[in-house]
Write a protein that holds these residues in place. Structure first.
Motif, PDB file in Angstrom:
ATOM      1  N   THR A  12      17.422   4.771  -5.091  1.00  0.00           N
ATOM      2  CA  THR A  12      17.948   4.893  -3.735  1.00  0.00           C
ATOM      3  C   THR A  12      16.814   5.232  -2.781  1.00  0.00           C
ATOM      4  OG1 THR A  12      18.421   7.266  -3.939  1.00  0.00           O
ATOM      5  CG2 THR A  12      20.164   5.737  -4.606  1.00  0.00           C
ATOM      6  N   SER A  13      16.945   4.759  -1.564  1.00  0.00           N
ATOM      7  CA  SER A  13      15.897   4.994  -0.558  1.00  0.00           C
ATOM      8  C   SER A  13      15.856   6.440  -0.087  1.00  0.00           C
ATOM      9  CB  SER A  13      16.129   4.068   0.649  1.00  0.00           C
ATOM     10  OG  SER A  13      16.063   2.721   0.253  1.00  0.00           O
ATOM     11  N   SER A  14      16.902   7.203  -0.414  1.00  0.00           N
ATOM     12  CA  SER A  14      16.938   8.607   0.019  1.00  0.00           C
ATOM     13  C   SER A  14      16.507   9.579  -1.081  1.00  0.00           C
ATOM     14  CB  SER A  14      18.348   8.967   0.483  1.00  0.00           C
ATOM     15  OG  SER A  14      19.283   8.770  -0.573  1.00  0.00           O
ATOM     16  N   SER A  15      16.297   9.080  -2.303  1.00  0.00           N
ATOM     17  CA  SER A  15      15.933   9.986  -3.396  1.00  0.00           C
ATOM     18  C   SER A  15      14.483  10.462  -3.251  1.00  0.00           C
ATOM     19  CB  SER A  15      16.145   9.313  -4.752  1.00  0.00           C
ATOM     20  OG  SER A  15      15.386   8.139  -4.856  1.00  0.00           O
ATOM     21  N   LYS A  16      14.179  11.526  -3.956  1.00  0.00           N
ATOM     22  CA  LYS A  16      12.883  12.192  -3.829  1.00  0.00           C
ATOM     23  C   LYS A  16      11.725  11.259  -4.166  1.00  0.00           C
ATOM     24  CE  LYS A  16      10.230  16.059  -5.763  1.00  0.00           C
ATOM     25  NZ  LYS A  16      10.243  17.164  -6.753  1.00  0.00           N
ATOM     26  N   VAL A  17      10.677  11.318  -3.349  1.00  0.00           N
ATOM     27  CA  VAL A  17       9.448  10.575  -3.629  1.00  0.00           C
ATOM     28  C   VAL A  17       8.626  11.368  -4.632  1.00  0.00           C
ATOM     29  CG1 VAL A  17       7.284   9.669  -2.687  1.00  0.00           C
ATOM     30  CG2 VAL A  17       9.410   9.457  -1.369  1.00  0.00           C
ATOM     31  N   LEU A  18       8.378  10.780  -5.796  1.00  0.00           N
ATOM     32  CA  LEU A  18       7.614  11.456  -6.846  1.00  0.00           C
ATOM     33  C   LEU A  18       6.120  11.279  -6.644  1.00  0.00           C
ATOM     34  CD1 LEU A  18       9.757  10.387  -9.944  1.00  0.00           C
ATOM     35  CD2 LEU A  18       9.942  12.472  -8.565  1.00  0.00           C
ATOM     36  N   THR A  19       5.719  10.072  -6.253  1.00  0.00           N
ATOM     37  CA  THR A  19       4.314   9.781  -5.987  1.00  0.00           C
ATOM     38  C   THR A  19       4.256   8.455  -5.261  1.00  0.00           C
ATOM     39  OG1 THR A  19       2.092   9.657  -6.979  1.00  0.00           O
ATOM     40  CG2 THR A  19       3.865   8.535  -8.151  1.00  0.00           C
ATOM     41  N   ARG A  20       3.053   8.011  -4.918  1.00  0.00           N
ATOM     42  CA  ARG A  20       2.856   6.705  -4.294  1.00  0.00           C
ATOM     43  C   ARG A  20       1.811   5.949  -5.095  1.00  0.00           C
ATOM     44  NH1 ARG A  20       3.624  10.294  -0.268  1.00  0.00           N
ATOM     45  NH2 ARG A  20       1.408  10.768  -0.059  1.00  0.00           N
ATOM     46  N   LEU A  21       2.004   4.655  -5.234  1.00  0.00           N
ATOM     47  CA  LEU A  21       1.130   3.853  -6.082  1.00  0.00           C
ATOM     48  C   LEU A  21      -0.158   3.469  -5.369  1.00  0.00           C
ATOM     49  CD1 LEU A  21       3.710   1.326  -7.607  1.00  0.00           C
ATOM     50  CD2 LEU A  21       2.818   3.417  -8.657  1.00  0.00           C
ATOM     51  N   PRO A  22      -1.279   3.469  -6.092  1.00  0.00           N
ATOM     52  CA  PRO A  22      -2.501   2.901  -5.519  1.00  0.00           C
ATOM     53  C   PRO A  22      -2.261   1.431  -5.173  1.00  0.00           C
ATOM     54  CG  PRO A  22      -2.981   4.114  -7.544  1.00  0.00           C
ATOM     55  CD  PRO A  22      -1.491   3.983  -7.451  1.00  0.00           C
ATOM     56  N   ALA A  23      -2.798   0.968  -4.069  1.00  0.00           N
ATOM     57  CA  ALA A  23      -2.563  -0.394  -3.614  1.00  0.00           C
ATOM     58  C   ALA A  23      -2.980  -1.407  -4.672  1.00  0.00           C
ATOM     59  CB  ALA A  23      -3.335  -0.657  -2.317  1.00  0.00           C
ATOM     60  N   GLY A  24      -2.049  -2.303  -5.030  1.00  0.00           N
ATOM     61  CA  GLY A  24      -2.353  -3.381  -5.953  1.00  0.00           C
ATOM     62  C   GLY A  24      -2.457  -2.996  -7.408  1.00  0.00           C
ATOM     63  N   VAL A  25      -1.988  -1.814  -7.780  1.00  0.00           N
ATOM     64  CA  VAL A  25      -2.128  -1.358  -9.161  1.00  0.00           C
ATOM     65  C   VAL A  25      -1.122  -2.052 -10.072  1.00  0.00           C
ATOM     66  CG1 VAL A  25      -0.503   0.577  -9.057  1.00  0.00           C
ATOM     67  CG2 VAL A  25      -2.504   0.732 -10.543  1.00  0.00           C
ATOM     68  N   GLU A  26      -1.471  -2.179 -11.356  1.00  0.00           N
ATOM     69  CA  GLU A  26      -0.564  -2.715 -12.363  1.00  0.00           C
ATOM     70  C   GLU A  26       0.296  -1.577 -12.896  1.00  0.00           C
ATOM     71  OE1 GLU A  26      -1.692  -6.427 -15.079  1.00  0.00           O
ATOM     72  OE2 GLU A  26      -2.438  -4.536 -15.879  1.00  0.00           O
ATOM     73  N   VAL A  27       1.607  -1.855 -13.101  1.00  0.00           N
ATOM     74  CA  VAL A  27       2.523  -0.818 -13.574  1.00  0.00           C
ATOM     75  C   VAL A  27       3.295  -1.313 -14.784  1.00  0.00           C
ATOM     76  CG1 VAL A  27       2.789   0.262 -11.306  1.00  0.00           C
ATOM     77  CG2 VAL A  27       4.360  -1.574 -11.994  1.00  0.00           C
ATOM     78  N   LEU A  28       3.759  -0.367 -15.595  1.00  0.00           N
ATOM     79  CA  LEU A  28       4.589  -0.676 -16.754  1.00  0.00           C
ATOM     80  C   LEU A  28       6.056  -0.522 -16.356  1.00  0.00           C
ATOM     81  CD1 LEU A  28       4.527  -1.238 -19.880  1.00  0.00           C
ATOM     82  CD2 LEU A  28       4.807   1.244 -20.154  1.00  0.00           C
ATOM     83  N   SER A  37       0.840  -1.200   0.000  1.00  0.00           N
ATOM     84  CA  SER A  37       0.000   0.000   0.000  1.00  0.00           C
ATOM     85  C   SER A  37       0.872   1.245   0.000  1.00  0.00           C
ATOM     86  CB  SER A  37      -0.897   0.003   1.245  1.00  0.00           C
ATOM     87  OG  SER A  37      -1.711   1.146   1.293  1.00  0.00           O
ATOM     88  N   ASP A  38       0.530   2.209  -0.865  1.00  0.00           N
ATOM     89  CA  ASP A  38       1.254   3.479  -0.948  1.00  0.00           C
ATOM     90  C   ASP A  38       2.753   3.273  -1.173  1.00  0.00           C
ATOM     91  OD1 ASP A  38      -1.088   4.857  -0.616  1.00  0.00           O
ATOM     92  OD2 ASP A  38      -0.823   5.187   1.533  1.00  0.00           O
ATOM     93  N   VAL A  39       3.084   2.407  -2.109  1.00  0.00           N
ATOM     94  CA  VAL A  39       4.493   2.146  -2.433  1.00  0.00           C
ATOM     95  C   VAL A  39       5.089   3.389  -3.094  1.00  0.00           C
ATOM     96  CG1 VAL A  39       6.059   0.739  -3.815  1.00  0.00           C
ATOM     97  CG2 VAL A  39       4.087  -0.321  -2.677  1.00  0.00           C
ATOM     98  N   ASN A  40       6.259   3.796  -2.634  1.00  0.00           N
ATOM     99  CA  ASN A  40       6.901   5.004  -3.154  1.00  0.00           C
ATOM    100  C   ASN A  40       7.482   4.795  -4.550  1.00  0.00           C
ATOM    101  OD1 ASN A  40       6.499   6.639  -0.852  1.00  0.00           O
ATOM    102  ND2 ASN A  40       8.278   5.728   0.161  1.00  0.00           N
ATOM    103  N   VAL A  41       7.290   5.778  -5.390  1.00  0.00           N
ATOM    104  CA  VAL A  41       8.003   5.871  -6.665  1.00  0.00           C
ATOM    105  C   VAL A  41       9.011   7.003  -6.488  1.00  0.00           C
ATOM    106  CG1 VAL A  41       7.857   6.290  -9.140  1.00  0.00           C
ATOM    107  CG2 VAL A  41       6.004   5.072  -7.970  1.00  0.00           C
ATOM    108  N   ARG A  42      10.305   6.684  -6.604  1.00  0.00           N
ATOM    109  CA  ARG A  42      11.360   7.646  -6.295  1.00  0.00           C
ATOM    110  C   ARG A  42      12.086   8.111  -7.552  1.00  0.00           C
ATOM    111  NH1 ARG A  42      12.465   8.109  -0.913  1.00  0.00           N
ATOM    112  NH2 ARG A  42      11.513   6.550   0.475  1.00  0.00           N
ATOM    113  N   ALA A  43      12.776   9.221  -7.425  1.00  0.00           N
ATOM    114  CA  ALA A  43      13.483   9.803  -8.565  1.00  0.00           C
ATOM    115  C   ALA A  43      14.642   8.936  -9.027  1.00  0.00           C
ATOM    116  CB  ALA A  43      13.984  11.204  -8.217  1.00  0.00           C
ATOM    117  N   ASP A  44      15.197   8.109  -8.133  1.00  0.00           N
ATOM    118  CA  ASP A  44      16.316   7.230  -8.489  1.00  0.00           C
ATOM    119  C   ASP A  44      16.195   5.944  -7.678  1.00  0.00           C
ATOM    120  OD1 ASP A  44      18.580   6.324  -9.724  1.00  0.00           O
ATOM    121  OD2 ASP A  44      19.849   8.009  -9.150  1.00  0.00           O
TER     122      ASP A  44
END
Length: 383
Positions: free
Chosen positions: A319-335, A310-317
């Motif tokens: 690394t765990s310290s890079s900027k969070v761009l958004t968070r994924l809807p729980a269970g969503v399909e991604v490309l 739930s609310d998995v981070n999408v980051r700029a790079d």
């Protein structure tokens, strides 16, 4: 325009074509009939009710049609009509006061509900829908039920009427109106004003250029772009409303244009089983939209994967310290188009150093949350 009117127009066009001169004494060749799209070509996920129309503006034909006249509650798609009604008689220069431009921009790009409520109240509520039905010749559009007069998102709308709205915008509206509204739809923000990730359906299935006006209504889990508020006045009393459009099941709609020169108009209106999560609805409408024949549409490169968490981070790079761009809807399909090594992430009992690049988000997520038995995805190249 009704289906009967459309068929009449097609018959008239065919008669005209038959009158074209041919060789002396030879009967004119009968033009081949346009093949009718088969409903089976639309991959509707189990449990989903869908109304679908895809119109190729270059050929003037539909490439997909399924339940085109079925009424759905419009959710935010009605904002197209609110904007058109406001702009209808603005004078020869179609000037827009600064305050209205701010509201309209937010309403069309980020689906701002406060702006929609403002125009609904200021311009006559349900009378707006009556005016636009007459002006555009809409067949299936109707105001909200009398039990919910202020619920603009409960306006009834169909896939074929949605195509009619876009055809008016692109082919008949004054150039300043067309350019203003379509220009805003081309700048659709990933995060809506109520914090929902609105780049599903068309925006996920095709590369740009596209222009979208999305809609969602129902008791979804909170959004993933920040603090969330209720969408489209989705009150728990909806089951008491009397209307042809279903007001209870969660709705998710993707509408707009795809391809250079707005080649195709796409309308996908969907209802989902009660209790469906936003991530599941997001994934289902994505799969449905990707199944469509859309002339001019370019599919993005990559491999689609399911996710968990739930609310998995999408980051700029990676690394765990890079900027969070958004968070994924729980269970969503991604490309995923590529992957690379990065920071080691541990979510017991899993540990993984590989990160997947999500081109449609412009960032990376740890492979831990990708539905795959391997740390490194077997069919995705390295970045």
């Amino acid at each position: 325009m009704t289906l009967r009117t459309r068929l009449g127009a097609l018959a008239a066009l065919t008669a005209t074509l038959l009158c074209v001169a041919t060789a002396a004494g030879a009967a004119p060749a009968r033009p081949a009939a346009e093949p009718q799209p088969k409903a089976a070509s639309v991959a509707v996920p189990a449990g989903v009710t869908a109304g679908v129309a895809v119109f190729d503006r270059r050929t003037g034909t539909f490439t997909e049609q399924l339940n085109t006249g079925m009424q759905f509650r419009s959710a935010s798609v009605v904002k197209l009509l609110l904007a058109l009604d406001f702009l209808w008689n603005r004078g020869p220069d179609y000037s827009i006061p600064a305050a209205d431009r701010t509201r309209l921009d937010a309403m069309l790009r980020s689906s701002n509900d406060d702006a929609a409520s403002h125009y609904w109240s200021a311009n006559g509520g349900s009378a707006i829908i009556g005016r636009m039905v007459t002006r555009l010749g809409l067949s299936d559009t109707a105001p909200p039920p009398a039990s919910h007069p202020g619920y603009w998102g409960y306006t009834a709308l169909s896939a074929r009427d949605t195509v009619t709205i876009y055809r008016y915008l692109l082919d008949s509206a004054p150039a300043p109106v067309r350019d203003y509204i379509m220009g805003n739809l081309r700048q659709s923000t990933r995060c809506a004003s109520d914090s929902f990730d609105q780049h599903f359906g068309i925006a996920g299935a095709f590369e740009k250029p596209w222009a979208v006006k999305q809609g969602w209504s129902g008791q979804y889990a909170p959004g993933t772009c920040g603090p969330s508020s209720s969408a489209e006045k989705s009150a728990v009393s909806v089951r008491q409303a009397a209307a042809d459009a279903d007001l209870s099941r969660p709705a998710l709609h993707t509408t707009g244009t795809v391809g250079a020169g707005d080649r195709s108009i796409v309308a996908v209106l969907t209802l989902h089983p009660m209790g469906t999560t936003y991530g599941k609805a997001y994934t289902d409408i994505g799969r449905l939209t990707r199944s469509l024949t859309v002339p001019g549409g370019v599919r993005p490169a990559g491999k689609w994967y399911g996710t968990w968490g739930s609310d998995v981070n999408v980051r700029a790079d990676s690394t765990s310290s890079s900027k969070v761009l958004t968070r994924l809807p729980a269970g969503v399909e991604v490309l995923v188009d590529c992957q690379k090594r990065g920071d080691v992430v541990s979510v017991p009992p899993y540990t993984n150093e590989w990160w997947a690049h999500l081109p449609q988000y412009g960032g990376y997520m740890t492979n831990i949350y990708v539905n795959s038995p391997d740390n490194k995805l077997p069919d995705v190249p390295d970045c």
